[in-house]
Write a protein that holds these residues in place. Structure first.
Motif, PDB file in Angstrom:
ATOM      1  N   LEU A 254       0.806  -1.224   0.000  1.00 27.45           N
ATOM      2  CA  LEU A 254       0.000   0.000   0.000  1.00 27.45           C
ATOM      3  C   LEU A 254       0.839   1.273   0.000  1.00 27.45           C
ATOM      4  CD1 LEU A 254      -2.887  -0.992   2.441  1.00 27.45           C
ATOM      5  CD2 LEU A 254      -2.887  -0.980  -0.060  1.00 27.45           C
ATOM      6  N   LEU A 255       2.124   1.166   0.294  1.00 24.99           N
ATOM      7  CA  LEU A 255       3.021   2.322   0.233  1.00 24.99           C
ATOM      8  C   LEU A 255       3.787   2.216  -1.078  1.00 24.99           C
ATOM      9  CD1 LEU A 255       4.326   2.308   3.933  1.00 24.99           C
ATOM     10  CD2 LEU A 255       2.451   3.662   2.963  1.00 24.99           C
ATOM     11  N   ARG A 256       3.138   2.528  -2.156  1.00 25.18           N
ATOM     12  CA  ARG A 256       3.640   2.272  -3.511  1.00 25.18           C
ATOM     13  C   ARG A 256       4.964   2.974  -3.837  1.00 25.18           C
ATOM     14  NH1 ARG A 256      -0.492  -0.597  -4.654  1.00 25.18           N
ATOM     15  NH2 ARG A 256      -2.634   0.034  -4.791  1.00 25.18           N
TER      16      ARG A 256
ATOM     17  N   SER B  82     -11.329   3.259  11.327  1.00 22.16           N
ATOM     18  CA  SER B  82     -11.283   3.173   9.866  1.00 22.16           C
ATOM     19  C   SER B  82     -12.226   4.164   9.203  1.00 22.16           C
ATOM     20  CB  SER B  82     -11.633   1.751   9.430  1.00 22.16           C
ATOM     21  OG  SER B  82     -12.949   1.443   9.856  1.00 22.16           O
TER      22      SER B  82
ATOM     23  N   HIS C 115      -8.908   7.401   4.516  1.00 20.99           N
ATOM     24  CA  HIS C 115      -8.033   6.307   4.076  1.00 20.99           C
ATOM     25  C   HIS C 115      -8.718   4.939   4.105  1.00 20.99           C
ATOM     26  CE1 HIS C 115      -4.586   9.011   3.972  1.00 20.99           C
ATOM     27  NE2 HIS C 115      -5.047   9.523   5.104  1.00 20.99           N
TER      28      HIS C 115
ATOM     29  N   LEU D 121      -9.479   1.433   5.055  1.00 20.18           N
ATOM     30  CA  LEU D 121      -8.676   0.416   5.738  1.00 20.18           C
ATOM     31  C   LEU D 121      -7.211   0.424   5.316  1.00 20.18           C
ATOM     32  CD1 LEU D 121     -11.150  -2.620   5.768  1.00 20.18           C
ATOM     33  CD2 LEU D 121     -10.602  -1.049   7.638  1.00 20.18           C
ATOM     34  N   ALA D 122      -6.831   1.319   4.426  1.00 20.56           N
ATOM     35  CA  ALA D 122      -5.449   1.369   3.941  1.00 20.56           C
ATOM     36  C   ALA D 122      -4.541   2.036   4.978  1.00 20.56           C
ATOM     37  CB  ALA D 122      -5.382   2.148   2.628  1.00 20.56           C
ATOM     38  N   TYR D 123      -3.447   1.358   5.330  1.00 24.55           N
ATOM     39  CA  TYR D 123      -2.476   2.002   6.223  1.00 24.55           C
ATOM     40  C   TYR D 123      -1.761   3.106   5.458  1.00 24.55           C
ATOM     41  CZ  TYR D 123       0.583  -1.577   4.081  1.00 24.55           C
ATOM     42  OH  TYR D 123       1.255  -2.382   3.215  1.00 24.55           O
ATOM     43  N   TRP D 124      -1.242   4.094   6.181  1.00 25.66           N
ATOM     44  CA  TRP D 124      -0.648   5.253   5.529  1.00 25.66           C
ATOM     45  C   TRP D 124       0.330   5.938   6.472  1.00 25.66           C
ATOM     46  CZ3 TRP D 124      -1.962  10.240   7.459  1.00 25.66           C
ATOM     47  CH2 TRP D 124      -2.955  10.235   8.436  1.00 25.66           C
TER      48      TRP D 124
ATOM     49  N   HIS E  30       3.268   6.040  11.142  1.00 20.04           N
ATOM     50  CA  HIS E  30       2.556   5.007  10.384  1.00 20.04           C
ATOM     51  C   HIS E  30       1.172   4.833  11.019  1.00 20.04           C
ATOM     52  CE1 HIS E  30       2.572   1.610   7.588  1.00 20.04           C
ATOM     53  NE2 HIS E  30       1.917   0.943   8.525  1.00 20.04           N
TER      54      HIS E  30
ATOM     55  N   VAL F 290      -2.543   2.934  11.171  1.00 18.01           N
ATOM     56  CA  VAL F 290      -3.173   1.655  10.846  1.00 18.01           C
ATOM     57  C   VAL F 290      -4.651   1.725  11.221  1.00 18.01           C
ATOM     58  CG1 VAL F 290      -3.134  -0.839  11.201  1.00 18.01           C
ATOM     59  CG2 VAL F 290      -0.990   0.465  11.318  1.00 18.01           C
TER      60      VAL F 290
END
Length: 194
Positions: free
Chosen positions: A72-74, A166, A170, A172-175, A182, A184
């Protein structure tokens, strides 16, 4: 341990992807974590999983180069120098049982037990299933006998991880925020109960 202490331990047992590399772990540190996992439940009490520990810098570097860190952290290729894990534990299953559902469940139970044991010592852990096919060879695990099911990256925590609801943009995507924290997202209890 009371229930609040246990909840706190579980909350602190997150996926950490940045570590304090200047504080290396030793073989004994990781062996103690594996020792905790040997008491975990195992289907039919077969205890077929085996564990391989990596702590030497050259071996760590070889393993690190074969791991894929955060889908998810592209725009992130994994921890930078100085933030990398200082130990790895490969959770291995016998080749003949590698796709057996019960053994895969055993792998998850053992990995979570190791992660909880790490958290109880103030260490961070990241469970990685995405790695190059030659990770067995690089780690020195006999591919004839065992398959690496998971690689656990471990070290002294080098980042702040925050659990949150959530309900943000975002989902459910962690960022990560601009300070590098970070985040969650987690569903509320009422969203889990059916």
């Amino acid at each position: 341990m009371n229930s609040k202490n246990f909840q706190d331990l579980v909350r602190s047992s997150r996926s950490y992807r940045r570590f304090a590399e200047e504080e290396p772990l030793c073989y004994g540190d990781l062996a103690a974590l594996v020792n905790a996992a040997r008491f975990a439940p195992s289907g039919n009490n077969m205890q077929v999983l085996r564990f391989h520990i990596v702590v030497e810098p050259a071996e760590r570097s070889a393993v690190f180069s074969r791991l894929h860190w955060a889908a998810l952290l592209r725009d992130w290729d994994g921890p930078a120098a100085g933030e990398r894990p200082t130990g790895y534990i490969a959770v291995c299953a016998p080749k003949a049982l590698a796709t057996n559902l019960v053994r895969l469940i055993d792998t998850g139970i053992a990995a979570q037990t190791i992660a909880l044991a790490a958290a109880s010592r103030g260490l961070g852990c990241c469970m990685l299933k995405s790695f190059d096919p030659d990770v067995n060879e690089v780690m020195g695990v006999s591919a004839e006998d065992y398959v690496t099911e998971l690689v656990l990256a471990l070290g002294v925590r080098g980042e702040r991880v925050v659990l949150e609801t959530s309900e943000s943009e975002h989902g459910l995507a962690y960022w990560r925020d601009e300070e590098g924290t970070h985040h969650v997202p987690k569903l509320a209890l009422e969203n889990l109960l059916i």
